[in-house]
Design a protein around this motif. Structure first.
Motif, PDB file in Angstrom:
ATOM      1  N   ARG A  15       0.852  -1.191   0.000  1.00 47.81           N
ATOM      2  CA  ARG A  15       0.000   0.000   0.000  1.00 47.81           C
ATOM      3  C   ARG A  15       0.892   1.246   0.000  1.00 47.81           C
ATOM      4  N   PRO A  19      -2.187   8.036  -6.137  1.00 49.26           N
ATOM      5  CA  PRO A  19      -3.361   8.040  -7.017  1.00 49.26           C
ATOM      6  C   PRO A  19      -3.183   7.059  -8.159  1.00 49.26           C
ATOM      7  N   ARG A  20      -4.287   6.496  -8.644  1.00 50.24           N
ATOM      8  CA  ARG A  20      -4.215   5.511  -9.720  1.00 50.24           C
ATOM      9  C   ARG A  20      -3.547   6.099 -10.958  1.00 50.24           C
ATOM     10  N   GLU A  21      -3.828   7.376 -11.245  1.00 45.96           N
ATOM     11  CA  GLU A  21      -3.233   8.014 -12.421  1.00 45.96           C
ATOM     12  C   GLU A  21      -1.711   8.008 -12.335  1.00 45.96           C
ATOM     13  N   GLN A  22      -1.183   8.245 -11.129  1.00 40.29           N
ATOM     14  CA  GLN A  22       0.265   8.251 -10.951  1.00 40.29           C
ATOM     15  C   GLN A  22       0.829   6.838 -11.092  1.00 40.29           C
ATOM     16  N   VAL A  23       0.118   5.855 -10.603  1.00 35.36           N
ATOM     17  CA  VAL A  23       0.561   4.464 -10.731  1.00 35.36           C
ATOM     18  C   VAL A  23       0.621   4.067 -12.200  1.00 35.36           C
ATOM     19  N   ILE A  24      -0.429   4.405 -12.957  1.00 40.50           N
ATOM     20  CA  ILE A  24      -0.483   4.060 -14.382  1.00 40.50           C
ATOM     21  C   ILE A  24       0.642   4.756 -15.138  1.00 40.50           C
ATOM     22  N   GLN A  27       3.935   3.035 -14.380  1.00 37.21           N
ATOM     23  CA  GLN A  27       4.014   1.761 -15.088  1.00 37.21           C
ATOM     24  C   GLN A  27       4.327   1.981 -16.566  1.00 37.21           C
ATOM     25  N   THR A  62      -0.991  -5.691 -17.108  1.00 35.85           N
ATOM     26  CA  THR A  62      -0.675  -4.257 -17.071  1.00 35.85           C
ATOM     27  C   THR A  62      -0.190  -3.771 -18.427  1.00 35.85           C
ATOM     28  N   GLU A  65      -3.089  -3.500 -20.855  1.00 39.03           N
ATOM     29  CA  GLU A  65      -4.006  -2.409 -20.509  1.00 39.03           C
ATOM     30  C   GLU A  65      -3.592  -1.112 -21.186  1.00 39.03           C
ATOM     31  N   GLN A  66      -2.284  -0.996 -21.510  1.00 36.96           N
ATOM     32  CA  GLN A  66      -1.773   0.256 -22.058  1.00 36.96           C
ATOM     33  C   GLN A  66      -1.362   0.158 -23.525  1.00 36.96           C
TER      34      GLN A  66
END
Length: 222
Positions: A15, A19-24, A27, A62, A65-66
């Motif tokens: 954990r 934010p999800r945007e930063q994780v994406i 990646q 992952t 997804e991109q």
């Protein structure tokens, strides 16, 4: 092999509250860097999605997804390499701010070439992707490469005051020659040889008269 200039660091496990945007975004950066770094070793044909995943430290889910495919990932990495290099060249080719000293067109051309060569040297994995591996990908990538070459020619023509059709053609041949020499040295991993191109190219422009444009003629007269 050393990391590229922009290698993204892997996020901490568990954990982290990001934010999800930063994780994406993180990646995506890791995947693009891994694509460039893996191709620098194995080439485009020899690079598998599995090898990219292992280097990036992400899952297959992952990745897909991109990106639709390895070619799609290459296209994104290519655009990233181009953006870095174009921004660097554009900034270097701008006239210097007034600081009490006069700047010649040759000074601007030197800054332009320095920015180009140093950008490639500082980021060799992306440079190889941009210059060498693009030829293994397909016609779309080569079309994009030709468009970027045209942009480089336009910058050279502006700096050297090329106005006639003959002068613009000379700028095209200059850019093509630079591209060929740079590509050969990147393919051989000869970074010192790459750096050594700048001085003789500038000397050739200095002695060119109005071949590439009117800049050298005006500077001699001044």
């Amino acid at each position: 092999m050393t990391d590229t200039a922009g290698t993204a660091r892997q996020l901490p496990r568990g954990r982290h509250g990001l934010p999800r945007e930063q994780v994406i975004a993180s990646q995506r950066e890791r995947i693009l860097d891994a694509m460039a770094e893996t191709m620098a070793i194995a080439g485009y044909v020899g690079t598998s999605v599995a090898a990219v995943l292992k280097r990036a430290g992400v899952s297959r889910e992952t990745f897909y997804e991109q990106f639709r495919s390895k070619e799609d990932c290459f296209a994104a990495a290519y655009e990233r390499a181009v953006e870095r290099l174009v921004d660097r060249i554009a900034e270097a080719s701008e006239p210097a701010a007034e600081n009490g000293t006069s700047e010649t067109k040759l000074d601007r051309m030197e800054r332009l070439l320095d920015a180009y060569f140093e950008g490639l040297i500082e980021d060799p994995a992306y440079a190889r992707l941009y210059l060498v591996e693009v030829y293994a990908v397909g016609s779309d990538a080569l079309t994009r490469r030709a468009q970027l070459q045209d942009s480089f020619v336009a910058v050279i023509a502006e700096v050297l005051d090329a106005h006639t059709e003959e002068q613009r053609f000379a700028c095209q041949t200059f850019a093509a020659a630079v591209s060929a020499m740079v590509t050969a040295r990147m393919a051989a991993a000869d970074l010192e040889g790459l750096r050594g191109l700048c001085a003789p190219l500038l000397d050739m422009i200095r002695r060119s008269g109005e071949l590439y444009g009117y800049a050298m003629v005006h500077e001699v007269r001044a």
